[in-house]
Write a protein that holds these residues in place. Structure first.
Motif, PDB file in Angstrom:
ATOM      1  N   ILE A   8      49.249  48.101  49.803  1.00 51.31           N
ATOM      2  CA  ILE A   8      49.452  46.760  49.256  1.00 51.31           C
ATOM      3  C   ILE A   8      48.514  45.732  49.882  1.00 51.31           C
ATOM      4  N   TRP A   9      48.082  45.986  51.137  1.00 49.10           N
ATOM      5  CA  TRP A   9      47.190  45.031  51.798  1.00 49.10           C
ATOM      6  C   TRP A   9      45.824  44.968  51.127  1.00 49.10           C
ATOM      7  N   HIS A  10      45.462  46.005  50.360  1.00 47.93           N
ATOM      8  CA  HIS A  10      44.217  45.931  49.607  1.00 47.93           C
ATOM      9  C   HIS A  10      44.252  44.757  48.635  1.00 47.93           C
ATOM     10  N   LEU A  11      45.411  44.516  48.033  1.00 55.63           N
ATOM     11  CA  LEU A  11      45.530  43.394  47.097  1.00 55.63           C
ATOM     12  C   LEU A  11      45.288  42.060  47.787  1.00 55.63           C
ATOM     13  N   ALA A  12      45.805  41.913  49.012  1.00 54.40           N
ATOM     14  CA  ALA A  12      45.572  40.669  49.754  1.00 54.40           C
ATOM     15  C   ALA A  12      44.072  40.469  50.001  1.00 54.40           C
ATOM     16  N   GLY A  13      43.387  41.550  50.377  1.00 49.77           N
ATOM     17  CA  GLY A  13      41.945  41.453  50.579  1.00 49.77           C
ATOM     18  C   GLY A  13      41.197  41.160  49.295  1.00 49.77           C
ATOM     19  N   TYR A  14      41.631  41.756  48.199  1.00 48.28           N
ATOM     20  CA  TYR A  14      40.967  41.521  46.918  1.00 48.28           C
ATOM     21  C   TYR A  14      41.138  40.072  46.457  1.00 48.28           C
ATOM     22  N   LEU A  15      42.255  39.450  46.789  1.00 52.33           N
ATOM     23  CA  LEU A  15      42.443  38.035  46.447  1.00 52.33           C
ATOM     24  C   LEU A  15      41.416  37.171  47.164  1.00 52.33           C
ATOM     25  N   ARG A  16      41.196  37.445  48.438  1.00 54.74           N
ATOM     26  CA  ARG A  16      40.198  36.665  49.191  1.00 54.74           C
ATOM     27  C   ARG A  16      38.792  36.910  48.644  1.00 54.74           C
ATOM     28  N   GLU A  17      38.485  38.165  48.337  1.00 60.42           N
ATOM     29  CA  GLU A  17      37.169  38.482  47.792  1.00 60.42           C
ATOM     30  C   GLU A  17      36.966  37.818  46.433  1.00 60.42           C
ATOM     31  N   ALA A  18      38.015  37.777  45.617  1.00 63.96           N
ATOM     32  CA  ALA A  18      37.914  37.145  44.303  1.00 63.96           C
ATOM     33  C   ALA A  18      37.652  35.651  44.436  1.00 63.96           C
ATOM     34  N   SER A  19      38.227  35.026  45.460  1.00 62.98           N
ATOM     35  CA  SER A  19      37.978  33.606  45.693  1.00 62.98           C
ATOM     36  C   SER A  19      36.512  33.360  46.036  1.00 62.98           C
ATOM     37  N   GLN A  20      35.951  34.207  46.891  1.00 64.79           N
ATOM     38  CA  GLN A  20      34.542  34.060  47.245  1.00 64.79           C
ATOM     39  C   GLN A  20      33.649  34.325  46.032  1.00 64.79           C
ATOM     40  N   GLU A  21      34.042  35.274  45.182  1.00 58.71           N
ATOM     41  CA  GLU A  21      33.264  35.584  43.985  1.00 58.71           C
ATOM     42  C   GLU A  21      33.223  34.395  43.041  1.00 58.71           C
TER      43      GLU A  21
END
Length: 484
Positions: free
Chosen positions: A457-470
């Motif tokens: 589930i922590w992958h989703l938290a990381g993907y949210l941050r990456e999506a913000s930078q994108e």
């Protein structure tokens, strides 16, 4: 004495050992606080917060909705507990502890809440996790309850003690049975009235909207009503069919939890650059994170996901007890690869349901609940949830965005560094839920899941941050290409 609303009672009747109906919040504190101080604070403020003092009184044989009655004595020694994380006290250890606590049912013989003081976080921090039964309150109301025990300064002036709550008598069995009998007699009339009131919103109700002719009937009724009133035409909702995903199906009793925080100023910069709203950005980041997670597993559907978005029905002053919320169903464009196009698709979908809600407020969730016979509601709803889980999903997940205070708050003199919402997952809503809460310059996002459906589930938290930078990169690139 107050009777539960039909919607509040449904949260009780729908609960199972696997589908626990708890919602909550996790507050991370700058420093340690003692349990004695926390007990004293809760005892002082509980006079201001009715759900902390009230318990459920069921009606014999389940013939009518239960009542809230004042508990004879609230045992704060039971409700306020403490625990300690093992070394090193990481955020993941904290989230795992919250997940374990969140998956346990509350004792219905007592007020439906528990509070845990958690020691041993890395960096000298501590945390307070609070859970309440969803029958007591919705997300906005839960944030208000939490705010009642928080302060705007570390050493606030001593408050005058709140007067003790007025004694609230518990009615006898004979009285509640008489009331139940009256409701049963009026039931057919109430059911017909509720069905008639629901007809204009058939195309908004999950599962019902799929029935042949549902959209046409509701659209015709709304158009006729608007023509007679000379009002604007209500936007038509697209017919949405939820695709099958790994996180749709019967949920287990296990829970996992993860959290992250986005900077509110960065999210606002993105929304200004694209001319959208903060909620549009949050929904787009959610779509990007879920898309990435599904791609990792080779399970990305070609169609958009279908998400339920709660909308508060509370008045501007926030007054009112229990759940005052309705659900709007919209698409989550996980099938779109380009971040800009994904954001514009979210913006169009959210604008459509907001415009529709503004022109035709649709409290169909309450109306539908009110019309159902109480004695059959729990059995019928549980059967419907089970059928949905084992056949075809109605929605894929619930995404919620709750506004919070934009100033620091303190608990027992310690600054609250972050407040993460903790929601629920069910057979019908899917094994993944994402909730955002804005607080003190940040957007705290809590992710709850069934780990048998959503591993890592922590992958989703990381993907949210990456999506913000994108999205930030896309916005900057767009600004560089813009004509001067």
């Amino acid at each position: 004495m107050r009777q539960l609303s039909a919607l509040d009672a449904q949260f009780l009747s729908l609960e199972t050992d696997a589908g626990v109906a708890n919602i909550g919040g996790l507050s991370v504190l700058d420093g340690e606080c003692s349990r004695n101080d926390l007990v004293a604070l809760v005892g002082e403020r509980s006079a201001l917060v009715a759900p902390l003092r009230q318990r459920i009184m069921p009606v014999p044989f389940g013939l009518d909705r239960p009542y809230w009655v004042e508990a004879e004595a609230v045992d704060l020694g039971y409700h306020v507990r403490e625990t300690r994380l093992p070394h090193p006290g990481s955020d993941r250890q904290l989230a795992a502890q919250v997940a374990r606590l969140h998956g346990r049912r509350l004792d219905r013989r007592r007020p439906l809440w528990e509070m845990y003081l958690i020691h041993g976080l890395r960096g000298g921090r501590s945390a307070v996790y609070v859970k309440l039964h969803h029958a007591t309150v919705d997300g906005v109301g839960g944030a208000q309850i939490l705010a009642a025990v928080l302060d705007r300064e570390p050493r606030p002036p001593r408050r005058a003690p709140a007067p003790p709550a007025a004694p609230d008598y518990a009615p006898g069995s004979a009285e509640v049975l008489v009331r139940a009998g009256a409701r049963l007699v009026a039931g057919p009339v109430r059911l017909v009235r509720c069905l008639l009131e629901t007809v204009p919103y058939l195309d908004e109700i999950p599962l019902v909207s799929r029935l042949p002719g549902a959209a046409r009937v509701s659209g015709t009724i709304r158009s006729a009503t608007r023509c007679l009133a000379k009002g604007e035409q209500v936007p038509v909702l697209p017919r949405l069919t939820a695709p099958r995903t790994p996180f749709n199906g019967p949920v287990s009793s296990r829970r996992s939890f993860a959290f992250t925080t986005l900077r509110l100023d960065e999210v606002k910069w993105i929304k200004n650059a694209f001319g959208v709203t903060v909620n549009d950005v949050v929904m787009t980041l959610t779509a990007a994170a879920v898309r990435r997670w599904l791609l990792d597993r080779g399970a990305l559907p070609e169609e958009p996901l279908v998400t339920a978005v709660p909308f508060s029905l509370r008045e501007a002053d926030g007054a009112g007890a229990g759940n005052q919320v309705t659900l709007m169903i919209t698409s989550l464009p996980t099938q779109i690869a380009d971040p800009r196009e994904r954001l514009q698709a979210v913006h169009a979908a959210m604008r459509r349901i907001k415009d529709r809600r503004k022109l035709a407020p649709a409290p169909w969730l309450q109306t539908w609940s009110e019309g159902m016979p109480t004695a059959l509601t729990g059995l019928g709803d549980r059967a419907a949830f089970s059928l949905i889980a084992h056949t075809s999903p109605v929605i894929n997940l619930v995404v919620s965005n709750v506004p919070g205070p934009q100033h620091p708050l303190y608990l027992c003199g310690r600054r609250v560094l972050a407040m993460y919402p903790v929601s629920a997952v069910t057979d019908a809503s899917g094994g993944l839920g994402i909730t955002a809460l804005s607080y003190d310059g940040g957007i705290a996002i809590g992710i709850i899941a069934d780990p048998t459906m959503v591993p890592n589930i922590w992958h989703l938290a990381g993907y949210l941050r990456e999506a913000s930078q994108e999205l930030k990169s896309c916005a900057r690139a767009g600004l560089r290409r813009a004509p001067v």
